[in-house]
Scaffold this motif. Structure first.
Motif, PDB file in Angstrom:
ATOM      1  N   ARG A  36      -1.764  10.131   2.149  1.00  0.00           N
ATOM      2  CA  ARG A  36      -3.652  10.510   1.635  1.00  0.00           C
ATOM      3  C   ARG A  36      -3.396  10.366   0.089  1.00  0.00           C
ATOM      4  NH1 ARG A  36      -4.969  16.385   2.830  1.00  0.00           N
ATOM      5  NH2 ARG A  36      -6.055  15.704   4.417  1.00  0.00           N
ATOM      6  N   ASP A  37      -4.013   9.472  -0.600  1.00  0.00           N
ATOM      7  CA  ASP A  37      -4.879   9.096  -1.608  1.00  0.00           C
ATOM      8  C   ASP A  37      -3.044   8.423  -2.699  1.00  0.00           C
ATOM      9  OD1 ASP A  37      -6.948   9.677  -1.758  1.00  0.00           O
ATOM     10  OD2 ASP A  37      -7.056  11.696  -1.649  1.00  0.00           O
ATOM     11  N   VAL A  38      -2.180   7.670  -2.111  1.00  0.00           N
ATOM     12  CA  VAL A  38      -0.988   7.355  -2.034  1.00  0.00           C
ATOM     13  C   VAL A  38      -1.122   6.005  -3.251  1.00  0.00           C
ATOM     14  CG1 VAL A  38       0.878   6.740  -1.623  1.00  0.00           C
ATOM     15  CG2 VAL A  38       0.027   7.992  -0.554  1.00  0.00           C
ATOM     16  N   SER A  39      -0.527   6.613  -4.563  1.00  0.00           N
ATOM     17  CA  SER A  39      -0.059   5.178  -5.293  1.00  0.00           C
ATOM     18  C   SER A  39       0.934   4.780  -5.524  1.00  0.00           C
ATOM     19  CB  SER A  39      -0.662   4.990  -6.537  1.00  0.00           C
ATOM     20  OG  SER A  39      -2.136   5.435  -6.053  1.00  0.00           O
ATOM     21  N   HIS A  40       1.180   3.661  -6.287  1.00  0.00           N
ATOM     22  CA  HIS A  40       3.027   3.417  -6.057  1.00  0.00           C
ATOM     23  C   HIS A  40       3.238   2.851  -7.312  1.00  0.00           C
ATOM     24  CE1 HIS A  40       7.349   4.723  -6.051  1.00  0.00           C
ATOM     25  NE2 HIS A  40       7.215   3.344  -6.123  1.00  0.00           N
ATOM     26  N   ALA A  41       3.334   2.358  -8.284  1.00  0.00           N
ATOM     27  CA  ALA A  41       4.023   0.872  -9.022  1.00  0.00           C
ATOM     28  C   ALA A  41       5.125   0.856  -9.438  1.00  0.00           C
ATOM     29  CB  ALA A  41       3.150   1.261  -9.800  1.00  0.00           C
ATOM     30  N   PHE A  42       5.553  -0.098  -9.760  1.00  0.00           N
ATOM     31  CA  PHE A  42       6.898  -1.030  -9.837  1.00  0.00           C
ATOM     32  C   PHE A  42       7.068  -1.353 -11.528  1.00  0.00           C
ATOM     33  CE2 PHE A  42       7.908  -1.663  -5.071  1.00  0.00           C
ATOM     34  CZ  PHE A  42       8.340  -0.809  -5.189  1.00  0.00           C
TER      35      PHE A  42
END
Lengths: 260, 352
Positions: free
Chosen positions: A18-24
């Motif tokens: 649910r509503d997962v964001s990820h950035a490198f």
């Protein structure tokens, strides 16, 4: 901690994201991704290379933590109840992860140990897993001698040893010839049918989708669609999954909404 | 949904389990199984890498037989604790060479961990349901077990070298291994024996060597070793653990560590030479006080001193304290670096 997963949980999905964001750094790999895998369903995660499939897998397997949103495996939050969540999860990674110098049998016993399974129980499970993927007669050979398709099957066998209820496979058919590809698909599909496993199958090959599957369409770090194949075709007014994919990703790319 | 019990999980392996039974909690026994499995894999992998085994053994032997023999005259060691009176340079350098085995082994396993991370073997380890610190510590224990095996093989060789058996004795001892070497070389050209035969020959040669050792010990009536090989075990394990933790920390920090030459230049050589492994620190103090203090700060110095004193069943308390402290720092750092949310792996994009 142990109390929660003893309650009746028939309604809890196998996997909830649910509503997962990820950035490198500056690169956004996932933006507000939500999806759900019901128990006993074969779910195809469709996306091109670089869509964020492997990042999503890394988050679900706790290789790195999801900072935003939540990921639950049978109701167990991967961050707070990692053990309970990981015990129910089987994974086949995209890259090969077997010990080439050890035998098939030794590779499987090692995996049993990683899940705290030992002795006669481990041997019985190993034998059963090898039989499931049709590699019983190769048990004492080194993995180095296996073909690409055979080592893929062995990796599937390995992922089943601790009897997971949810299986994740990251592009499991990449680099396989047609025969091996079919046998890998058949093995996993029969696990869904016979044992009621929930499967998340990441791929960029449209012909691996069957009409009865659920589809999650991931494109440029976003989920564009989740639902059944007929729903996808109706939604896009197309005849095939690949047409539907092109139509959806084409429209999405045109809106220019990917600025981080 | 049935209630969960251990028997549900162990029910017949033919697939009549309930797919959605929650797995049993991990008990103490499961932890032992996991630890044992990881150590077993490390040792097994090591045994399969015969070149690594040989090079790990040949390296300190070259130092012992060539370097130390050459320096015997130049560097006689007098009255340095724990020795009373003068000792042969070979005797002085022995703990340093054990330290060298531990250091090389630690760096090699840290290198293999980077390799593991690239190939994804580290991923299979880290998706195990056990806590991450436990998995990393188990991995370390595996590396230390391998290093301890190497150290003891080296000690056995030192024992027979020290006993000075003369040419007949050494010919008897080395006979089976020499025969094996000839067989391997011949087979490399002719390929007349199968892999299975060669594996059998290896086992036979090792058994024959072991038998020869016993025969030689009794025929010559060899005395017990001049040093305490049993008391040194805890020191070897503690020192190995410290170096292993350092290597683990390095493997998480330095992503591009695949080049062993780089590790040699920047880690192994400075640590090894700026320590008490090859010369007493008093000698260094005479020539360079600055270098002396650097050597004192080098954890490897204290690892070597710990081993040196343990060989005479004595404890160098200061070294022990420093080694334990460094282990705690390195291990803490490594566990932090491998932590999925805070650590460096998350920031750098992770393995694979």
């Amino acid at each position: 901690m142990a109390v929660e997963h003893r309650t009746p949980e028939a309604e809890t999905p196998a996997l909830l994201v649910r509503d997962v964001s990820h950035a490198f750094g500056e690169n956004r790999a996932l933006s507000d991704v939500s999806l759900e895998i019901p128990r006993g369903r074969f779910v195809v995660l469709l996306g091109l290379n670089g869509a964020g499939k492997s990042t999503l897998f890394s988050l679900i397997t706790r290789l790195y933590d999801n900072v935003t949103g939540e990921i639950r495996i049978f109701g167990a939050d991967i961050r707070r109840r990692a053990t309970a969540a990981l015990q129910r999860l089987g994974v086949v990674f995209q890259s090969r992860t077997l010990d080439l110098d050890l035998t098939l049998h030794q590779n499987l016993l090692y995996h049993c140990a990683l899940h705290g399974i030992s002795g006669a129980d481990a041997r019985a499970r190993t034998a059963q897993a090898l039989a499931t993927v049709g590699l019983t007669d190769r048990a004492e050979e080194k993995v180095r001698n296996l073909s690409g398709g055979q080592s893929r099957r062995l990796e599937i066998a390995r992922s089943l040893l601790h009897r997971p209820s949810l299986l994740l496979l990251d592009e499991p058919t990449v680099g396989l010839d047609i025969g091996s590809r079919e046998s890998v698909v058949k093995i996993v599909r029969s696990l869904v049918e016979k044992e009621g496993l929930a499967v998340l199958w990441a791929t960029h090959l449209f012909d691996e989708v069957l009409p009865t599957d659920l589809v999650v369409l991931l494109h440029k770090s976003r989920v564009l669609f989740t639902g059944s194949v007929p729903e996808l075709l109706a939604h896009t007014e197309t005849q095939t999954v690949s047409d539907a994919f092109r139509k959806m990703t084409g429209t999405a790319a045109g809106t220019g909404e990917f600025a981080a | 949904m049935t209630t969960v019990s251990a028997t549900d999980q162990q029910r017949s392996p033919t697939g009549d389990r309930n797919t959605y039974d929650a797995p049993p909690p991990l008990g103490v026994r499961a932890y032992f199984t996991c630890l044992y499995g990881i150590v077993w894999r490390e040792v097994l992998r090591y045994m399969h890498q015969r070149e690594r085994f040989l090079s790990a053994l040949v390296r300190p032997l070259i130092w012992l037989f060539i370097f130390a023999a050459g320096f015997r005259q130049a560097l006689g060691v007098q009255n340095t604790p724990p020795y009373d009176g003068a000792v042969l340079y070979e005797v002085y350098v022995l703990p340093g060479l054990i330290g060298m085995i531990l250091l090389f082994n630690a760096m090699q396993s840290s290198l293999s961990m980077v390799y593991d991370r690239e190939t994804g073997a580290m991923r299979t380890l880290l998706v195990s349901p056990f806590p991450r610190w436990f998995l990393l510590v188990s991995k370390l224990v595996g590396g230390v077990a391998v290093a301890a095996i190497q150290a003891y093989v080296f000690l056995i060789i030192f024992y027979f070298w020290e006993a000075d058996l003369g040419s007949t004795g050494y010919a008897l001892l080395l006979g089976p291994l020499a025969a094996l070497a000839v067989l391997v070389i011949v087979n490399a050209f002719g390929k007349m024996f199968s892999q299975r035969t060669m594996a059998g020959a290896l086992v036979a040669a090792l058994l024959a060597t072991a038998a020869m050792m016993l025969a030689v010990v009794f025929a010559w009536g060899l005395p017990a070793p001049s040093m305490n090989y049993l008391a040194v075990l805890p020191a070897v394990l503690i020192a190995g653990f410290m170096l292993g933790s350092l290597a683990l920390l390095l493997s998480s920090v330095v992503r591009q560590l695949e080049n062993f030459a780089g590790v040699m230049n920047f880690v192994i050589f400075p640590m090894f030479f700026a320590s008490s492994a090859l010369y007493p620190l008093s000698r260094i103090e005479q020539s360079s006080p600055v270098l002396y203090h650097i050597c004192l700060l080098n954890p490897f110095t204290h690892a070597v001193e710990l081993i040196r004193f343990a060989l005479y069943a004595r404890i160098d308390w200061i070294s022990l304290a420093i080694v334990l402290l460094c282990t705690a720092i390195f291990l803490g750092g490594a566990i932090y670096a491998y932590n999925p949310s805070k650590g460096l792996i998350a920031r750098r994009g992770g393995p694979g």
